[in-house]
Design an enzyme around this catalytic site. Structure first.
Site, short mmCIF file in Angstrom:
data_model
loop_
_atom_site.label_atom_id
_atom_site.label_comp_id
_atom_site.label_asym_id
_atom_site.label_seq_id
_atom_site.Cartn_x
_atom_site.Cartn_y
_atom_site.Cartn_z
N GLU A 51 -5.32 -8.93 1.33
CA GLU A 51 -5.97 -8.55 2.60
C GLU A 51 -7.45 -8.34 2.37
O GLU A 51 -7.84 -7.63 1.43
CB GLU A 51 -5.40 -7.24 3.17
CG GLU A 51 -4.00 -7.33 3.69
CD GLU A 51 -3.49 -6.01 4.28
OE1 GLU A 51 -4.31 -5.20 4.77
OE2 GLU A 51 -2.27 -5.80 4.24
N GLU A 90 0.80 -1.22 0.00
CA GLU A 90 0.00 0.00 0.00
C GLU A 90 0.83 1.28 0.00
O GLU A 90 0.91 1.99 1.00
CB GLU A 90 -0.96 0.03 1.19
CG GLU A 90 -2.01 -1.04 1.15
CD GLU A 90 -3.11 -0.83 2.19
OE1 GLU A 90 -3.01 0.11 2.99
OE2 GLU A 90 -4.08 -1.61 2.18
C1 BG6 Z 1 -4.16 -2.13 5.34
C2 BG6 Z 1 -2.79 -2.43 5.84
O1 BG6 Z 1 -4.15 -0.77 5.07
O2 BG6 Z 1 -5.24 -2.22 6.19
C3 BG6 Z 1 -2.74 -3.14 7.17
O3 BG6 Z 1 -2.02 -3.09 4.89
C4 BG6 Z 1 -3.81 -2.58 8.07
O4 BG6 Z 1 -1.46 -2.99 7.72
C5 BG6 Z 1 -5.15 -2.87 7.44
O5 BG6 Z 1 -3.77 -3.08 9.38
C6 BG6 Z 1 -6.35 -2.45 8.26
O6 BG6 Z 1 -6.25 -1.10 8.61
P1 BG6 Z 1 -6.26 -0.65 10.14
O7 BG6 Z 1 -6.02 0.80 10.10
O8 BG6 Z 1 -7.59 -1.02 10.65
O9 BG6 Z 1 -5.17 -1.41 10.81
#
Ligand code: BG6
Length: 464
Positions: A362, A163
């Site tokens: 993810e 990202e």
């Molecule tokens: C993505 C990242 O942006 O979203 C992760 O790659 C991150 O590292 C995930 O944890 C969820 O976002 P957040 O802010 O809820 O941790």
């Protein structure tokens, strides 16, 4: 899509990143990093322990094997492997990852390794400002070279950067202490440009060291809908996707930017400094795949007020205005609204633009959770979220899009990038809070057992 059987070669996985699970911040010769946040920062838990994977990794790999995943999307900590500015690797850091990777392979789990996931070695920030400087490109390449050579034949898929949008925009990650909003914005674009140069050189380097391995970036996929069918809102949504996603992926994949992006950056005085030879570097390689992170979609409308660059996140200013989507249902932690179909829409757009195989790196649902009085975590809401998104991935596969696999975020509860342990995504509960790290005991949630069945059946249970 219930009842659809995914192909044999489809990879089922789960994800984490180094700084969010590892802990062991002062152990094994690790150097300091921008993401090593100690206690005392309101709202952010202690990353120096995180989920304590550093001490629980054997047990965690047993859990992965029990879950039945084919791939573990993990991160290396740059500052554990290269703790100082000398460019010499830390043998203890490499030994830690040797042990983890070897155990994964013994269990038939493929490690998909991210080289850079928000974590910037503090020594490089102190020495020359981190990604603001071109010197960071060489530092990253040296780190990548050490990893490619050392893990050759064992790590077959690499991620260059997770990202870019967030990696270069959040001062917590970059270490940029610039306060002036316009200068900070300019720095962000300069940093992304350096990241893109580093990515292309790393791709070329991997081809020369280990031609059998593959490599690609992971994007924060943006699916931006127009707030209405007015042409002004439609153009605003296009502008938002250009600035929040295509700009970065165009650099990573095609090595160029669109005329609109180039015009916007010049108009605002944000165009990055370019050197002779850069265009050749950017055009010299193409990734093998795209990693896709997706949580929710967004909505944009025509901007009526002048752009403000002092708002956070910095990229939310542009020729568009982000706004609520009345069609998406939001929850406490998923404020933009949950939108499973958005996953299919976004991935089809990505394929149309880049024609690369994709893997969902993810996707997951955040909640605040506690152990029940009988020591369990029942999470039907997460099962529901995952089922709806996996169904859309199944549709993409049926439609013929090259989707290599799907990884749940996250294998276990971890330190959310900004909300600590109050916000949990895991299939496995980690018994700690923001203020009390306890022993980080692992407890399987009901989603763990559900996902285990999905993997075993290579698809969602047939509810018809
Ligand atoms: C993505 C990242 O942006 O979203 C992760 O790659 C991150 O590292 C995930 O944890 C969820 O976002 P957040 O802010 O809820 O941790």
């Amino acid at each position: 899509m219930n009842g659809f059987t995914f192909p044999e070669e489809f990879l089922w996985g789960a994800s984490t990143s180094a700084f969010q699970v590892e802990g062991g911040a002062a152990e094994g010769g690790k150097g300091p990093a921008t993401t090593d946040r100690g206690p005392g920062r309101p709202g952010i838990s202690d990353n120096r322990v995180a989920s304590d994977f550093y001490h629980h990794w054997r047990e965690d790999i047993e859990l992965m094997a029990e879950l039945g995943i084919d791939v573990y999307r993990m991160g290396f900590s740059w500052s554990r492997i290269m703790p100082d500015a000398t460019g010499e690797p830390n043998p203890e850091g490499l030994a830690f990852y040797d042990a983890v990777i070897d155990r994964l392979l013994e269990k038939d789990i493929e490690p998909l390794v991210t080289l850079y996931h928000f974590e910037c070695p503090q020594v490089l920030v102190d020495a020359f400002g981190g990604w603001k400087s071109r010197r960071m490109i060489d530092a990253y390449l040296r780190y990548a070279e050490v990893c490619f050579r050392h893990f050759k034949g064992r790590v077959k898929r690499w991620v260059t950067v997770n990202e870019q949008l967030i990696a270069t925009a959040a001062p917590d990650n970059t270490g940029d202490d610039e306060r002036d909003p316009r200068r900070r914005q300019k720095n962000t674009y300069q940093m992304s440009y350096h990241v893109a140069l580093a990515e292309h050189r790393a791709i070329a380097l991997l081809r020369s060291i280990d031609p059998d391995a593959s490599i690609g970036p992971v994007c924060a996929m943006q699916v931006v809908y127009p707030r209405s069918s007015s042409s002004g809102d439609i153009l605003a949504a296009m502008n938002a996707e250009e600035m929040l996603q295509n700009y970065l992926l165009d650099l990573s994949v095609r090595g160029t930017v669109s005329p609109y992006v180039s015009f916007y950056l010049k108009r605002e005085g944000f165009a990055p400094a370019v050197e002779p030879g850069d265009a050749e570097v950017l055009a010299s390689s193409r990734p093998d795949f795209l990693g896709v992170n997706y949580y929710f979609s967004s909505c944009a409308r025509e901007r009526v007020e002048p752009i403000r660059f002092d708002r956070f996140p910095p990229w939310s200013g542009g020729d568009f205005e982000l706004c609520d989507n009345p069609c998406a249902s939001s929850t406490e932690w998923m404020a933009n609204g949950i939108d499973p179909l958005g996953l299919r829409i976004g991935m089809r757009r990505l394929y149309d633009r880049y024609q690369l195989p994709m893997i969902v790196t993810e996707n997951g649902m955040a909640l605040s959770e506690e152990l029940s009085s009988d020591g369990k975590v029942d999470d039907p809401y997460r099962i529901d979220y995952l089922a709806q998104h996996i169904a859309e991935v199944g549709e993409l596969v049926r439609e013929g899009y090259p989707v290599l696999g799907y990884c749940v975020w996250s294998l276990m509860d971890l330190c959310s990038s900004h909300q600590g342990f109050a916000k949990r995504y895991g299939l496995v509960f980690v018994d700690r809070t923001d203020t009390d790290v306890k022993e980080c005991r692992r407890v399987r949630k009901s989603s763990f057992f559900w996902y285990q069945q999905v993997i075993e059946n290579r698809g969602l249970p047939d509810r018809s």
